[in-house]
Motif scaffolding. Sequence first.
Motif, PDB file in Angstrom:
ATOM      1  N   ALA A  77     105.984  23.990  77.354  1.00 50.27           N
ATOM      2  CA  ALA A  77     104.883  24.740  76.749  1.00 50.27           C
ATOM      3  C   ALA A  77     105.130  24.954  75.266  1.00 50.27           C
ATOM      4  N   ILE A  78     106.378  25.252  74.894  1.00 52.76           N
ATOM      5  CA  ILE A  78     106.691  25.439  73.476  1.00 52.76           C
ATOM      6  C   ILE A  78     106.517  24.137  72.716  1.00 52.76           C
ATOM      7  N   VAL A  79     106.982  23.032  73.291  1.00 51.66           N
ATOM      8  CA  VAL A  79     106.828  21.725  72.647  1.00 51.66           C
ATOM      9  C   VAL A  79     105.352  21.398  72.438  1.00 51.66           C
ATOM     10  N   SER A  80     104.515  21.731  73.412  1.00 51.90           N
ATOM     11  CA  SER A  80     103.076  21.460  73.283  1.00 51.90           C
ATOM     12  C   SER A  80     102.437  22.264  72.164  1.00 51.90           C
ATOM     13  N   SER A  81     103.103  23.335  71.754  1.00 53.04           N
ATOM     14  CA  SER A  81     102.558  24.150  70.671  1.00 53.04           C
ATOM     15  C   SER A  81     102.651  23.454  69.322  1.00 53.04           C
ATOM     16  N   TYR A  82     103.186  22.222  69.296  1.00 55.86           N
ATOM     17  CA  TYR A  82     103.246  21.481  68.042  1.00 55.86           C
ATOM     18  C   TYR A  82     101.854  21.298  67.453  1.00 55.86           C
ATOM     19  N   LEU A  83     100.828  21.345  68.287  1.00 53.91           N
ATOM     20  CA  LEU A  83      99.458  21.199  67.790  1.00 53.91           C
ATOM     21  C   LEU A  83      99.075  22.368  66.884  1.00 53.91           C
ATOM     22  N   ALA A  84      99.607  23.545  67.177  1.00 59.41           N
ATOM     23  CA  ALA A  84      99.375  24.679  66.284  1.00 59.41           C
ATOM     24  C   ALA A  84     100.083  24.444  64.956  1.00 59.41           C
ATOM     25  N   VAL A  85     101.276  23.855  65.012  1.00 60.53           N
ATOM     26  CA  VAL A  85     101.999  23.504  63.787  1.00 60.53           C
ATOM     27  C   VAL A  85     101.185  22.515  62.963  1.00 60.53           C
ATOM     28  N   VAL A  86     100.624  21.501  63.637  1.00 59.21           N
ATOM     29  CA  VAL A  86      99.821  20.492  62.939  1.00 59.21           C
ATOM     30  C   VAL A  86      98.617  21.133  62.258  1.00 59.21           C
ATOM     31  N   ALA A  87      97.953  22.054  62.963  1.00 58.04           N
ATOM     32  CA  ALA A  87      96.781  22.706  62.395  1.00 58.04           C
ATOM     33  C   ALA A  87      97.146  23.494  61.140  1.00 58.04           C
ATOM     34  N   VAL A  88      98.252  24.221  61.182  1.00 60.06           N
ATOM     35  CA  VAL A  88      98.681  24.992  60.011  1.00 60.06           C
ATOM     36  C   VAL A  88      99.074  24.057  58.872  1.00 60.06           C
ATOM     37  N   LEU A  89      99.755  22.960  59.192  1.00 65.41           N
ATOM     38  CA  LEU A  89     100.123  21.994  58.159  1.00 65.41           C
ATOM     39  C   LEU A  89      98.882  21.383  57.518  1.00 65.41           C
ATOM     40  N   ALA A  90      97.842  21.170  58.325  1.00 67.47           N
ATOM     41  CA  ALA A  90      96.606  20.605  57.788  1.00 67.47           C
ATOM     42  C   ALA A  90      95.980  21.535  56.757  1.00 67.47           C
ATOM     43  N   VAL A  91      96.080  22.835  56.983  1.00 60.27           N
ATOM     44  CA  VAL A  91      95.558  23.804  56.027  1.00 60.27           C
ATOM     45  C   VAL A  91      96.421  23.827  54.767  1.00 60.27           C
ATOM     46  N   SER A  92      97.726  23.793  54.964  1.00 63.70           N
ATOM     47  CA  SER A  92      98.649  23.947  53.844  1.00 63.70           C
ATOM     48  C   SER A  92      98.716  22.723  52.938  1.00 63.70           C
ATOM     49  N   PHE A  93      98.667  21.528  53.546  1.00 63.97           N
ATOM     50  CA  PHE A  93      98.930  20.318  52.764  1.00 63.97           C
ATOM     51  C   PHE A  93      97.731  19.374  52.648  1.00 63.97           C
ATOM     52  N   LEU A  94      96.788  19.469  53.585  1.00 61.33           N
ATOM     53  CA  LEU A  94      95.646  18.565  53.551  1.00 61.33           C
ATOM     54  C   LEU A  94      94.341  19.296  53.246  1.00 61.33           C
ATOM     55  N   HIS A  95      94.455  20.590  52.953  1.00 64.67           N
ATOM     56  CA  HIS A  95      93.300  21.406  52.566  1.00 64.67           C
ATOM     57  C   HIS A  95      92.194  21.406  53.632  1.00 64.67           C
ATOM     58  N   ALA A  96      92.615  21.324  54.885  1.00 61.54           N
ATOM     59  CA  ALA A  96      91.637  21.412  55.966  1.00 61.54           C
ATOM     60  C   ALA A  96      91.208  22.861  56.147  1.00 61.54           C
ATOM     61  N   ARG A  97      90.040  23.033  56.712  1.00 63.45           N
ATOM     62  CA  ARG A  97      89.528  24.380  56.977  1.00 63.45           C
ATOM     63  C   ARG A  97      89.438  24.597  58.480  1.00 63.45           C
ATOM     64  N   LEU A  98      90.081  25.657  58.913  1.00 58.55           N
ATOM     65  CA  LEU A  98      90.034  25.998  60.326  1.00 58.55           C
ATOM     66  C   LEU A  98      88.919  27.006  60.582  1.00 58.55           C
ATOM     67  N   GLY A  99      88.187  26.770  61.654  1.00 57.24           N
ATOM     68  CA  GLY A  99      87.145  27.708  62.039  1.00 57.24           C
ATOM     69  C   GLY A  99      87.721  28.870  62.834  1.00 57.24           C
ATOM     70  N   ARG A 100      86.845  29.783  63.206  1.00 55.60           N
ATOM     71  CA  ARG A 100      87.286  30.958  63.958  1.00 55.60           C
ATOM     72  C   ARG A 100      87.945  30.552  65.274  1.00 55.60           C
ATOM     73  N   THR A 101      87.395  29.518  65.928  1.00 56.88           N
ATOM     74  CA  THR A 101      87.942  29.079  67.207  1.00 56.88           C
ATOM     75  C   THR A 101      89.366  28.578  67.058  1.00 56.88           C
ATOM     76  N   GLU A 102      89.616  27.800  65.986  1.00 58.54           N
ATOM     77  CA  GLU A 102      90.960  27.261  65.768  1.00 58.54           C
ATOM     78  C   GLU A 102      91.972  28.370  65.478  1.00 58.54           C
ATOM     79  N   TRP A 103      91.597  29.326  64.623  1.00 64.19           N
ATOM     80  CA  TRP A 103      92.514  30.426  64.343  1.00 64.19           C
ATOM     81  C   TRP A 103      92.776  31.259  65.593  1.00 64.19           C
ATOM     82  N   LEU A 104      91.736  31.454  66.401  1.00 63.40           N
ATOM     83  CA  LEU A 104      91.911  32.179  67.660  1.00 63.40           C
ATOM     84  C   LEU A 104      92.861  31.417  68.583  1.00 63.40           C
TER      85      LEU A 104
END
Length: 273
Positions: A77-104
């Motif tokens: 389960a912890i390993v699968s949380s890498y997707l949350a890491v990817v989402a945060v990296l996308a905001v930090s380095f690729l200037h992606a915008r997360l919606g309310r659903t993604e932050w939730l």
Amino acid sequence: MSLALVSALASALCYGIASVLQSIGARKTEASATVDPRLMIRLAQSLPYVIGVAFDVLGFLVSLVALRDLPLFVVQAIVSSYLAVVAVLAVSFLHARLGRTEWLAIGVVVLGLILLAFSAGPEGPATLATPGRWALLAFGVLLAIVAWAIGSVSGRVGALLIGALAGLGFGLVGVATRVLRDPITVSGLLTDPAAYAVALGGLLGMLLFATALQRGAVTTATAATVAGQTFAPALVGVLVLGDHTRPGLGIVGLVGFALAVAGAITLGRYGEL
């Protein structure tokens, strides 16, 4: 926080970085009409993909500590949380915008991980008789045969099926690593069928996940992979290897597992950027 939990979280971070780099390489590589091992040769010519594989290897090495000392349902389960890491990296380095659903969903993943950490008790290396170790390797071979048989299925169904098989390949890595002979030695690895199951499962997982990403929607492929690499190993851990939570915290562990996996699946579109 125990060293095993820190190792599992560090592994998720490495896998998150690897996913970003590998997705860049996969998008720029010619797609295959079926499950074709030559895809890995083409991907090996992509520098971002190769660096991503290096992070995958680092993530696996770090996860060894966690897989030897924590229940499989916690680690997977912890390993699968890498997707949350990817989402945060996308905001930090690729200037992606997360919606309310993604932050939730990220918040749900974090809450799930906190509950898992609270409920997890130390396990130590699991034991599995020699026939069981050979069964793990046989399962890897069967997985390869099934993948070859359905490799030409295209579209959403193909992404779903091949993604699920990729998840089972990654799940096989977790189970086989959990039962490697202790202490781990070179001679022990060379004579342990579970060690070969680790290698086969890892190669199959990478090949099938890359194929699934090229076959259909990222969310479909990633959700199927996450489900395959979490639920199946968790069941094996509980039913076969005797994994358990701390006394009286079974419900807490179950809720944490469900939240972490549900949040990861919701973030499935970050399986490839």
